[in-house]
Write a protein that holds these residues in place. Structure first.
Motif, PDB file in Angstrom:
ATOM      1  N   ALA A 188      98.016 -17.855 -25.134  1.00 43.57           N
ATOM      2  CA  ALA A 188      99.167 -18.661 -25.523  1.00 43.57           C
ATOM      3  C   ALA A 188     100.416 -17.792 -25.375  1.00 43.57           C
ATOM      4  O   ALA A 188     100.475 -16.688 -25.897  1.00 43.57           O
ATOM      5  CB  ALA A 188      99.043 -19.140 -26.961  1.00 43.57           C
ATOM      6  N   ILE A 189     101.386 -18.298 -24.633  1.00 46.50           N
ATOM      7  CA  ILE A 189     102.654 -17.597 -24.441  1.00 46.50           C
ATOM      8  C   ILE A 189     103.712 -18.366 -25.205  1.00 46.50           C
ATOM      9  O   ILE A 189     103.870 -19.574 -25.009  1.00 46.50           O
ATOM     10  CB  ILE A 189     103.002 -17.514 -22.943  1.00 46.50           C
ATOM     11  CG1 ILE A 189     101.911 -16.738 -22.197  1.00 46.50           C
ATOM     12  CG2 ILE A 189     104.375 -16.876 -22.746  1.00 46.50           C
ATOM     13  CD1 ILE A 189     102.034 -16.800 -20.693  1.00 46.50           C
ATOM     14  N   ILE A 190     104.421 -17.666 -26.066  1.00 50.69           N
ATOM     15  CA  ILE A 190     105.456 -18.300 -26.880  1.00 50.69           C
ATOM     16  C   ILE A 190     106.808 -18.061 -26.210  1.00 50.69           C
ATOM     17  O   ILE A 190     107.283 -16.931 -26.126  1.00 50.69           O
ATOM     18  CB  ILE A 190     105.477 -17.729 -28.319  1.00 50.69           C
ATOM     19  CG1 ILE A 190     104.085 -17.752 -28.943  1.00 50.69           C
ATOM     20  CG2 ILE A 190     106.497 -18.481 -29.175  1.00 50.69           C
ATOM     21  CD1 ILE A 190     103.452 -19.116 -29.040  1.00 50.69           C
ATOM     22  N   GLY A 191     107.415 -19.122 -25.723  1.00 49.17           N
ATOM     23  CA  GLY A 191     108.725 -19.051 -25.103  1.00 49.17           C
ATOM     24  C   GLY A 191     108.657 -19.107 -23.589  1.00 49.17           C
ATOM     25  O   GLY A 191     107.810 -18.479 -22.965  1.00 49.17           O
ATOM     26  N   ALA A 200     107.441 -14.982 -16.555  1.00 55.90           N
ATOM     27  CA  ALA A 200     106.887 -13.867 -15.782  1.00 55.90           C
ATOM     28  C   ALA A 200     105.459 -13.565 -16.237  1.00 55.90           C
ATOM     29  O   ALA A 200     104.579 -13.309 -15.408  1.00 55.90           O
ATOM     30  CB  ALA A 200     107.762 -12.629 -15.932  1.00 55.90           C
ATOM     31  N   ALA A 201     105.217 -13.588 -17.548  1.00 57.96           N
ATOM     32  CA  ALA A 201     103.867 -13.338 -18.057  1.00 57.96           C
ATOM     33  C   ALA A 201     102.894 -14.396 -17.550  1.00 57.96           C
ATOM     34  O   ALA A 201     101.771 -14.084 -17.138  1.00 57.96           O
ATOM     35  CB  ALA A 201     103.885 -13.320 -19.584  1.00 57.96           C
ATOM     36  N   ALA A 202     103.324 -15.656 -17.555  1.00 56.97           N
ATOM     37  CA  ALA A 202     102.456 -16.736 -17.086  1.00 56.97           C
ATOM     38  C   ALA A 202     102.111 -16.568 -15.612  1.00 56.97           C
ATOM     39  O   ALA A 202     100.950 -16.721 -15.211  1.00 56.97           O
ATOM     40  CB  ALA A 202     103.126 -18.087 -17.325  1.00 56.97           C
ATOM     41  N   ASP A 245      93.344 -20.420 -17.900  1.00 60.07           N
ATOM     42  CA  ASP A 245      93.398 -21.175 -19.157  1.00 60.07           C
ATOM     43  C   ASP A 245      94.461 -20.594 -20.088  1.00 60.07           C
ATOM     44  O   ASP A 245      94.182 -19.958 -21.074  1.00 60.07           O
ATOM     45  CB  ASP A 245      92.027 -21.232 -19.826  1.00 60.07           C
ATOM     46  CG  ASP A 245      91.420 -19.855 -20.026  1.00 60.07           C
ATOM     47  OD1 ASP A 245      91.814 -18.922 -19.315  1.00 60.07           O
ATOM     48  OD2 ASP A 245      90.564 -19.719 -20.907  1.00 60.07           O
ATOM     49  N   LEU A 246      95.719 -20.859 -19.706  1.00 60.13           N
ATOM     50  CA  LEU A 246      96.834 -20.407 -20.525  1.00 60.13           C
ATOM     51  C   LEU A 246      97.781 -21.574 -20.778  1.00 60.13           C
ATOM     52  O   LEU A 246      97.770 -22.569 -20.065  1.00 60.13           O
ATOM     53  CB  LEU A 246      97.574 -19.235 -19.862  1.00 60.13           C
ATOM     54  CG  LEU A 246      98.259 -19.481 -18.526  1.00 60.13           C
ATOM     55  CD1 LEU A 246      99.675 -19.988 -18.686  1.00 60.13           C
ATOM     56  CD2 LEU A 246      98.268 -18.199 -17.728  1.00 60.13           C
TER      57      LEU A 246
END
Length: 67
Positions: free
Chosen positions: A5-8, A15-17, A27-28
């Motif tokens: 789970a990426i917050i923001g 970039a993280a995604a 699966d993110l």
């Protein structure tokens, strides 16, 4: 089940995604409280501001190159 789970959805979140997907993580989910992506750059205005570094230093290396 989601493993990441990426917050923001600002510069760092997007970039993280992208990097996670490039690494094979499918699966993110990216959570954003606002109506659109962009983070602090979408929320704030900077009258009279200019870029103080060459753009290649503040860009995503995996972004498509302009022709």
């Amino acid at each position: 089940m989601t493993s990441v789970a990426i917050i923001g959805s600002g510069f760092g979140g997007l970039a993280a995604a992208v990097r996670l997907k490039q690494s094979g993580v499918e699966d993110l989910v990216v959570f954003e409280k606002s109506h659109d992506v962009g983070g602090v750059w979408r929320e704030n205005t900077y009258p009279g501001a200019a870029c103080d570094v060459p753009s290649h230093l503040y860009s995503l290396s995996f972004a498509p190159k302009a022709d």
